[in-house]
Design a protein around this motif. Structure first.
Motif, PDB file in Angstrom:
ATOM      1  N   PRO A  92      49.188 109.119  63.091  1.00  0.00           N
ATOM      2  CA  PRO A  92      48.394 109.260  61.864  1.00  0.00           C
ATOM      3  C   PRO A  92      47.028 109.915  62.122  1.00  0.00           C
ATOM      4  N   ALA A  93      46.393 109.570  63.250  1.00  0.00           N
ATOM      5  CA  ALA A  93      45.049 110.129  63.535  1.00  0.00           C
ATOM      6  C   ALA A  93      45.095 111.653  63.668  1.00  0.00           C
ATOM      7  N   ASP A  94      46.257 112.191  64.065  1.00  0.00           N
ATOM      8  CA  ASP A  94      46.384 113.651  64.221  1.00  0.00           C
ATOM      9  C   ASP A  94      46.344 114.382  62.879  1.00  0.00           C
ATOM     10  N   LEU A  95      46.521 113.635  61.776  1.00  0.00           N
ATOM     11  CA  LEU A  95      46.601 114.275  60.455  1.00  0.00           C
ATOM     12  C   LEU A  95      45.222 114.514  59.831  1.00  0.00           C
ATOM     13  N   VAL A  96      44.200 113.930  60.426  1.00  0.00           N
ATOM     14  CA  VAL A  96      42.840 114.134  59.903  1.00  0.00           C
ATOM     15  C   VAL A  96      42.500 115.625  60.023  1.00  0.00           C
ATOM     16  N   GLY A  97      42.025 116.197  58.911  1.00  0.00           N
ATOM     17  CA  GLY A  97      41.695 117.626  58.886  1.00  0.00           C
ATOM     18  C   GLY A  97      42.885 118.524  58.597  1.00  0.00           C
ATOM     19  N   LYS A  98      44.057 117.907  58.308  1.00  0.00           N
ATOM     20  CA  LYS A  98      45.275 118.692  58.091  1.00  0.00           C
ATOM     21  C   LYS A  98      45.698 118.652  56.614  1.00  0.00           C
ATOM     22  N   ARG A  99      46.702 119.501  56.289  1.00  0.00           N
ATOM     23  CA  ARG A  99      47.239 119.560  54.916  1.00  0.00           C
ATOM     24  C   ARG A  99      48.557 118.764  54.873  1.00  0.00           C
ATOM     25  N   VAL A 100      48.640 117.841  53.923  1.00  0.00           N
ATOM     26  CA  VAL A 100      49.819 116.983  53.807  1.00  0.00           C
ATOM     27  C   VAL A 100      50.480 117.177  52.442  1.00  0.00           C
ATOM     28  N   GLY A 101      51.744 117.601  52.435  1.00  0.00           N
ATOM     29  CA  GLY A 101      52.480 117.784  51.183  1.00  0.00           C
ATOM     30  C   GLY A 101      52.993 116.449  50.670  1.00  0.00           C
ATOM     31  N   TYR A 102      52.836 116.213  49.377  1.00  0.00           N
ATOM     32  CA  TYR A 102      53.232 114.914  48.804  1.00  0.00           C
ATOM     33  C   TYR A 102      53.607 115.068  47.343  1.00  0.00           C
ATOM     34  N   ARG A 103      54.124 113.968  46.773  1.00  0.00           N
ATOM     35  CA  ARG A 103      54.412 113.924  45.336  1.00  0.00           C
ATOM     36  C   ARG A 103      53.479 112.894  44.694  1.00  0.00           C
ATOM     37  N   ARG A 104      52.792 113.299  43.654  1.00  0.00           N
ATOM     38  CA  ARG A 104      51.772 112.422  43.035  1.00  0.00           C
ATOM     39  C   ARG A 104      52.337 111.083  42.568  1.00  0.00           C
ATOM     40  N   ALA A 105      51.569 110.011  42.804  1.00  0.00           N
ATOM     41  CA  ALA A 105      51.888 108.647  42.324  1.00  0.00           C
ATOM     42  C   ALA A 105      53.259 108.153  42.773  1.00  0.00           C
ATOM     43  N   SER A 106      53.790 108.765  43.828  1.00  0.00           N
ATOM     44  CA  SER A 106      55.095 108.337  44.345  1.00  0.00           C
ATOM     45  C   SER A 106      54.888 107.184  45.325  1.00  0.00           C
ATOM     46  N   GLU A 107      55.993 106.552  45.697  1.00  0.00           N
ATOM     47  CA  GLU A 107      55.938 105.501  46.711  1.00  0.00           C
ATOM     48  C   GLU A 107      55.314 106.060  47.996  1.00  0.00           C
ATOM     49  N   GLY A 108      55.717 107.278  48.365  1.00  0.00           N
ATOM     50  CA  GLY A 108      55.214 107.888  49.590  1.00  0.00           C
ATOM     51  C   GLY A 108      53.710 108.088  49.578  1.00  0.00           C
ATOM     52  N   ASP A 109      53.203 108.531  48.449  1.00  0.00           N
ATOM     53  CA  ASP A 109      51.771 108.772  48.282  1.00  0.00           C
ATOM     54  C   ASP A 109      50.992 107.475  48.520  1.00  0.00           C
ATOM     55  N   VAL A 110      51.459 106.402  47.893  1.00  0.00           N
ATOM     56  CA  VAL A 110      50.779 105.107  47.958  1.00  0.00           C
ATOM     57  C   VAL A 110      50.857 104.517  49.373  1.00  0.00           C
ATOM     58  N   VAL A 111      52.047 104.594  49.972  1.00  0.00           N
ATOM     59  CA  VAL A 111      52.253 104.036  51.318  1.00  0.00           C
ATOM     60  C   VAL A 111      51.410 104.803  52.349  1.00  0.00           C
ATOM     61  N   PHE A 112      51.355 106.126  52.206  1.00  0.00           N
ATOM     62  CA  PHE A 112      50.564 106.958  53.128  1.00  0.00           C
ATOM     63  C   PHE A 112      49.084 106.573  53.060  1.00  0.00           C
ATOM     64  N   ASP A 113      48.554 106.487  51.844  1.00  0.00           N
ATOM     65  CA  ASP A 113      47.134 106.139  51.685  1.00  0.00           C
ATOM     66  C   ASP A 113      46.836 104.764  52.283  1.00  0.00           C
ATOM     67  N   ALA A 114      47.757 103.818  52.063  1.00  0.00           N
ATOM     68  CA  ALA A 114      47.551 102.458  52.588  1.00  0.00           C
ATOM     69  C   ALA A 114      47.547 102.464  54.114  1.00  0.00           C
ATOM     70  N   MET A 115      48.442 103.258  54.701  1.00  0.00           N
ATOM     71  CA  MET A 115      48.520 103.337  56.170  1.00  0.00           C
ATOM     72  C   MET A 115      47.221 103.903  56.740  1.00  0.00           C
ATOM     73  N   MET A 116      46.734 104.999  56.132  1.00  0.00           N
ATOM     74  CA  MET A 116      45.505 105.627  56.628  1.00  0.00           C
ATOM     75  C   MET A 116      44.308 104.679  56.468  1.00  0.00           C
ATOM     76  N   ALA A 117      44.270 103.970  55.337  1.00  0.00           N
ATOM     77  CA  ALA A 117      43.162 103.036  55.090  1.00  0.00           C
ATOM     78  C   ALA A 117      43.212 101.887  56.098  1.00  0.00           C
ATOM     79  N   GLN A 118      44.426 101.380  56.349  1.00  0.00           N
ATOM     80  CA  GLN A 118      44.584 100.260  57.285  1.00  0.00           C
ATOM     81  C   GLN A 118      44.107 100.653  58.688  1.00  0.00           C
ATOM     82  N   LEU A 119      44.319 101.926  59.042  1.00  0.00           N
ATOM     83  CA  LEU A 119      43.932 102.407  60.372  1.00  0.00           C
ATOM     84  C   LEU A 119      42.474 102.875  60.416  1.00  0.00           C
ATOM     85  N   GLY A 120      41.802 102.792  59.256  1.00  0.00           N
ATOM     86  CA  GLY A 120      40.390 103.185  59.198  1.00  0.00           C
ATOM     87  C   GLY A 120      40.184 104.682  59.357  1.00  0.00           C
TER      88      GLY A 120
END
Length: 307
Positions: A92-120
């Motif tokens: 996950p840390a490697d994704l900082v500064g990168k472009r991530v393709g996603y679908r708005r308000a999807s399960e994936g979007d929410v789970v990704f944000d939670a993972m990044m937040a949990q890892l600070g």
């Protein structure tokens, strides 16, 4: 009685398809695929049983849809983050500064944000690109990573195949129910024995699916309105196997901590307010009763590695 699938026939509904084809339901159950944004509402209206993402189920209950979850199909989310192996982006840390393709308000979007937040990790330093969550977009270099379902990736026989790195939220402490079985509250109160019977059939269906691919894949390949490609089916079944049969876990089982995590990340994403408490929308008793009545269903013998 209807069992509605939120999506087309395929590997993610293999347990349901197997149970139907192998006659593991003792009552007459009609299987129907029904993709709709209001899927949970449709199940409630038809006094039916349904299977959808925990994310979609919980948001619907908060809006007051009268339904109760009684088991999991995927015990964990099928969402993963994919990068090209050649990119060297592996954590996950490697994704900082990168472009991530996603679908708005999807399960994936929410789970990704939670993972990044949990890892600070600073989400503000990640460029999220809406509707660029396809493997084509990743291969073409339009994005550096995509958020997609684990079973959506190209298999090695596909012309679209390219070597990938896979980042799984589960490996970073994010555990939420993936696909869940639920029923209208009316059905839960009026016909609990039907739900218990369907649950037993579903567990047997998943057991059949994973006990021996040589037997189950031909049955599943002919199960849909259009026939499914056996090689592709087998590949998808292998990808999702740990979600259905986690080491040391039982088919269908979910625990309260996963539901609490899902509730917390939906609130964190400001997708809703918890108007109905979890205790009123998630039932654990059906699972306990089915496994108590049929201890053979939990027997680990069926889960020796693929035959």
């Amino acid at each position: 009685m209807k069992l509605l699938l939120d999506g087309p026939h395929g590997a993610r509904f293999a347990g349901e398809l197997s149970a139907s084809r192998q006659s593991y339901f003792s009552s007459r159950i009609e299987l129907a695929a029904q993709s709709d944004p209001d899927f949970v509402q449709i199940v409630a209206r038809q006094h039916a049983i349904g299977v959808t993402s925990g994310h979609k189920f919980l948001l619907a209950t908060w809006r007051g849809v009268p339904v109760t979850a009684f088991a999991a199909s995927f015990l964990d989310t099928s969402v993963a983050i994919f990068t090209l192996e050649s990119s060297g982006l592996r954590r996950p840390a490697d994704l900082v500064g990168k472009r991530v393709g996603y679908r708005r308000a999807s399960e994936g979007d929410v789970v990704f944000d939670a993972m990044m937040a949990q890892l600070g990790l600073p989400r503000s330093q990640i460029t999220k690109v809406a509707d660029r969550d396809s493997f084509d977009a990743l291969r073409a270099g339009e994005v550096d990573a995509i958020i997609a379902a684990i079973d959506a990736q190209p298999d090695p026989t596909s012309s679209a195949f390219v070597k990938l790195n896979v980042i799984k939220p589960q490996d970073y402490g994010i555990h939420v129910p993936g696909l869940v079985y639920f029923a209208s509250n009316a059905l839960v109160h009026e016909q609990p024995s039907t739900i218990a019977d369907v649950l037993q059939g579903l567990i047997r269906g998943w057991q059949f699916t994973y006990a021996d691919y040589a037997r189950s894949v031909p049955v599943l390949a002919g199960a849909g309105p259009g026939s499914l490609n056996p090689e592709r089916l087998r590949f998808e079944l292998q990808q999702q196997r740990p979600l259905v049969l986690p080491t040391g876990g039982r088919i269908g089982d979910y625990d309260e901590s996963r539901w609490r995590t899902l509730r917390d990340i939906l609130l964190f994403a400001k997708l809703g307010e918890e108007d109905v408490p979890l205790a009123q929308t998630v039932n654990y008793q059906f699972l306990r009763d089915v496994y108590r009545r049929s201890p053979d269903l939990a027997a680990p013998g069926a889960w020796s590695e693929e035959k």
